[in-house]
Design a protein around this motif. Sequence first.
Motif, PDB file in Angstrom:
ATOM      1  N   UNK A  53       1.220  53.553   6.750  1.00 20.42           N
ATOM      2  CA  UNK A  53       0.826  53.363   5.360  1.00 20.42           C
ATOM      3  C   UNK A  53       0.327  51.978   5.044  1.00 20.42           C
ATOM      4  N   UNK A  54       0.431  51.040   5.983  1.00 20.42           N
ATOM      5  CA  UNK A  54      -0.029  49.675   5.720  1.00 20.42           C
ATOM      6  C   UNK A  54      -1.539  49.600   5.922  1.00 20.42           C
ATOM      7  N   UNK A  55      -2.253  48.973   5.003  1.00 13.94           N
ATOM      8  CA  UNK A  55      -3.704  48.830   5.172  1.00 13.94           C
ATOM      9  C   UNK A  55      -4.018  47.882   6.328  1.00 13.94           C
ATOM     10  N   UNK A  56      -5.089  48.199   7.072  1.00 14.09           N
ATOM     11  CA  UNK A  56      -5.515  47.370   8.213  1.00 14.09           C
ATOM     12  C   UNK A  56      -7.014  47.103   8.124  1.00 14.09           C
ATOM     13  N   UNK A  57      -7.424  46.119   8.839  1.00 17.92           N
ATOM     14  CA  UNK A  57      -8.837  45.791   8.972  1.00 17.92           C
ATOM     15  C   UNK A  57      -9.237  45.924  10.453  1.00 17.92           C
ATOM     16  N   UNK A  58     -10.449  46.470  10.685  1.00 16.39           N
ATOM     17  CA  UNK A  58     -10.962  46.598  12.050  1.00 16.39           C
ATOM     18  C   UNK A  58     -12.169  45.676  12.237  1.00 16.39           C
ATOM     19  N   UNK A  59     -12.227  45.044  13.390  1.00 16.96           N
ATOM     20  CA  UNK A  59     -13.339  44.157  13.713  1.00 16.96           C
ATOM     21  C   UNK A  59     -13.838  44.471  15.126  1.00 16.96           C
ATOM     22  N   UNK A  60     -15.081  44.106  15.325  1.00 18.75           N
ATOM     23  CA  UNK A  60     -15.697  44.291  16.663  1.00 18.75           C
ATOM     24  C   UNK A  60     -16.125  42.931  17.191  1.00 18.75           C
ATOM     25  N   UNK A  61     -15.687  42.604  18.384  1.00 12.08           N
ATOM     26  CA  UNK A  61     -15.986  41.296  18.961  1.00 12.08           C
ATOM     27  C   UNK A  61     -17.483  41.118  19.145  1.00 12.08           C
ATOM     28  N   UNK A  62     -17.979  39.991  18.689  1.00 15.87           N
ATOM     29  CA  UNK A  62     -19.387  39.673  18.859  1.00 15.87           C
ATOM     30  C   UNK A  62     -20.295  40.347  17.872  1.00 15.87           C
ATOM     31  N   UNK A  63     -19.772  41.031  16.862  1.00 17.88           N
ATOM     32  CA  UNK A  63     -20.598  41.724  15.873  1.00 17.88           C
ATOM     33  C   UNK A  63     -20.069  41.426  14.477  1.00 17.88           C
ATOM     34  N   UNK A  64     -20.995  41.359  13.525  1.00 18.81           N
ATOM     35  CA  UNK A  64     -20.595  41.078  12.146  1.00 18.81           C
ATOM     36  C   UNK A  64     -20.042  42.310  11.457  1.00 18.81           C
ATOM     37  N   UNK A  65     -20.410  43.486  11.935  1.00 14.45           N
ATOM     38  CA  UNK A  65     -19.970  44.720  11.274  1.00 14.45           C
ATOM     39  C   UNK A  65     -19.650  45.772  12.320  1.00 14.45           C
ATOM     40  N   UNK A  66     -18.921  46.796  11.872  1.00 12.93           N
ATOM     41  CA  UNK A  66     -18.607  47.921  12.745  1.00 12.93           C
ATOM     42  C   UNK A  66     -19.834  48.824  12.904  1.00 12.93           C
ATOM     43  N   UNK A  67     -19.873  49.662  13.932  1.00 13.36           N
ATOM     44  CA  UNK A  67     -21.018  50.564  14.112  1.00 13.36           C
ATOM     45  C   UNK A  67     -21.249  51.430  12.881  1.00 13.36           C
ATOM     46  N   UNK A  68     -22.500  51.770  12.670  1.00 11.72           N
ATOM     47  CA  UNK A  68     -22.867  52.572  11.498  1.00 11.72           C
ATOM     48  C   UNK A  68     -22.174  53.934  11.537  1.00 11.72           C
ATOM     49  N   UNK A  69     -21.628  54.348  10.399  1.00 15.00           N
ATOM     50  CA  UNK A  69     -20.975  55.646  10.275  1.00 15.00           C
ATOM     51  C   UNK A  69     -19.510  55.645  10.620  1.00 15.00           C
ATOM     52  N   UNK A  87     -19.819  50.883  22.868  1.00 16.44           N
ATOM     53  CA  UNK A  87     -18.770  50.279  23.690  1.00 16.44           C
ATOM     54  C   UNK A  87     -18.591  48.813  23.341  1.00 16.44           C
ATOM     55  N   UNK A  88     -17.381  48.336  23.515  1.00 19.18           N
ATOM     56  CA  UNK A  88     -17.094  46.943  23.226  1.00 19.18           C
ATOM     57  C   UNK A  88     -15.615  46.733  22.999  1.00 19.18           C
ATOM     58  N   UNK A  89     -15.252  45.542  22.539  1.00 17.18           N
ATOM     59  CA  UNK A  89     -13.852  45.214  22.263  1.00 17.18           C
ATOM     60  C   UNK A  89     -13.615  45.275  20.758  1.00 17.18           C
ATOM     61  N   UNK A  90     -12.608  46.076  20.373  1.00 14.33           N
ATOM     62  CA  UNK A  90     -12.253  46.253  18.959  1.00 14.33           C
ATOM     63  C   UNK A  90     -10.836  45.739  18.744  1.00 14.33           C
ATOM     64  N   UNK A  91     -10.592  45.236  17.511  1.00 14.04           N
ATOM     65  CA  UNK A  91      -9.252  44.743  17.161  1.00 14.04           C
ATOM     66  C   UNK A  91      -8.931  45.118  15.720  1.00 14.04           C
ATOM     67  N   UNK A  92      -7.643  45.409  15.506  1.00 11.82           N
ATOM     68  CA  UNK A  92      -7.201  45.695  14.141  1.00 11.82           C
ATOM     69  C   UNK A  92      -6.290  44.558  13.663  1.00 11.82           C
ATOM     70  N   UNK A  93      -6.385  44.270  12.374  1.00  6.19           N
ATOM     71  CA  UNK A  93      -5.667  43.136  11.798  1.00  6.19           C
ATOM     72  C   UNK A  93      -4.948  43.568  10.527  1.00  6.19           C
ATOM     73  N   UNK A  94      -3.890  42.834  10.191  1.00  9.10           N
ATOM     74  CA  UNK A  94      -3.172  43.067   8.933  1.00  9.10           C
ATOM     75  C   UNK A  94      -3.984  42.495   7.775  1.00  9.10           C
ATOM     76  N   UNK A  95      -3.475  42.716   6.584  1.00 14.57           N
ATOM     77  CA  UNK A  95      -4.204  42.248   5.401  1.00 14.57           C
ATOM     78  C   UNK A  95      -4.390  40.741   5.395  1.00 14.57           C
ATOM     79  N   UNK A  96      -3.427  40.027   5.955  1.00 18.43           N
ATOM     80  CA  UNK A  96      -3.554  38.572   5.985  1.00 18.43           C
ATOM     81  C   UNK A  96      -4.356  38.069   7.173  1.00 18.43           C
TER      82      UNK A  96
END
Length: 412
Positions: A53-69, A87-96
């Motif tokens: 239930x905790x909100x998270x943020x996803x990021x993609x290494x080397x890219x400003x945005x996630x893939x379209x869709x 393909x690539x490296x993805x990471x999820x982060x907490x709200x902070x």
Amino acid sequence: MHSPIPGLGRVMVFLAAALASASLAVPEDREEGVQYGQVGTDVTLSCAGAHAGSPVQWRRAGAAALPEGSAIWQGALVLPHASLATAGTYSCHSEDGGLLHAVSLQLGYLPGVPFVSCRASDYENFSCSWTSSVETFLPTRYITTYRKKSLTGEEKRRNKNGHMGLCLQDPSRPGTCTVHGSEFWSSYRLNITEVNPLGSSFRLLDITMQAIIKPDPPEGLVVEPIPLAPRRLHVSWKYPSSWPKEPHFQLRFRLQYRPVIHRSWSVVETVNLSEVITDAFAGLEHVVQVSAKDFLDAGNWSEWSAEARATPVRDPATVASEETTTDTSLESLAEEPSQAPNPEPINHSDPLEKTAVLVSLGIFAFFVLAAVLVITILIWLRVRKHGKDKTKPHNFLVAATHLKALPKAQIL
């Protein structure tokens, strides 16, 4: 930060597709921090460190945005219709912004059925090689086994399924494996299975030793000119070292040769380990190669051996005449268009051969004349004898007539 796409219905569609393809996205051999997915399917990345239930943020290494869709659903990132570019490296982060989880996504394809071929360089072992029919873009390994099909009665009682074994892979020769201690009269079924994190595919291949035998090329090829023989070269070679040293496993050989400036090969076959070329060009360098095959014609010819070269000696008696005709001969040889083996021997005169032919013709003519003379004498004697036999009755009649004409008194 990438906010969820509004619209619960669209998110549910992504989630359902991701769950349907989850079995393909999980690698067969799990690797820490790596997730595999199939190109063209929906891939779901979970945020392992997030609380429910905790909100998270996803990021993609080397890219400003996630893939379209892409969409985030209950902390998971859904990537619809993933392509190789996804393909690539993805990471999820907490709200902070704190890092909760990172994963390397690798995308590719399911394995295809591999292409397999086998060859035996002797009657004691055989090797098989393979190539993938599909470029999967994923780490791939191969499982290589075989089963012996032709079994003796004892072997069948001990193992109803046939003898199973490993086709041993050599790390120094990727894409190959070898079965040691194979038997001449046995048949084998080879199983080459290609495996990657998405699944596996295999090829079954039935083989017999007689069909796949292909010796290694002969070794130690030596070509030497023969003194006082302008058109001859002596060629010798050895059995390939990989061929078993047993008398019941023999080889036959095929020899090809040509002048260096000629493009057409002459070919001869032999069961010996040496051969004399009798139609070489005097004074011209020749190139020679040899190949081998099972004596009973099983399997295939070996590859040609490495080249060996030699030049026949020149005939001193013909050097002067050859100097005037060399240019013409070389031009005619260079114009030869065919690259196929020439079944006809190269026709080039030899003074020794000419002398031998003339002597043979003289002896033959002598015997013919002698036979004709003998037959003529026999016919003449027979005719003469027959003529004498015809004159005897005629002389008898003449004498009888003469006696009849004499007076009776004289007779008395």
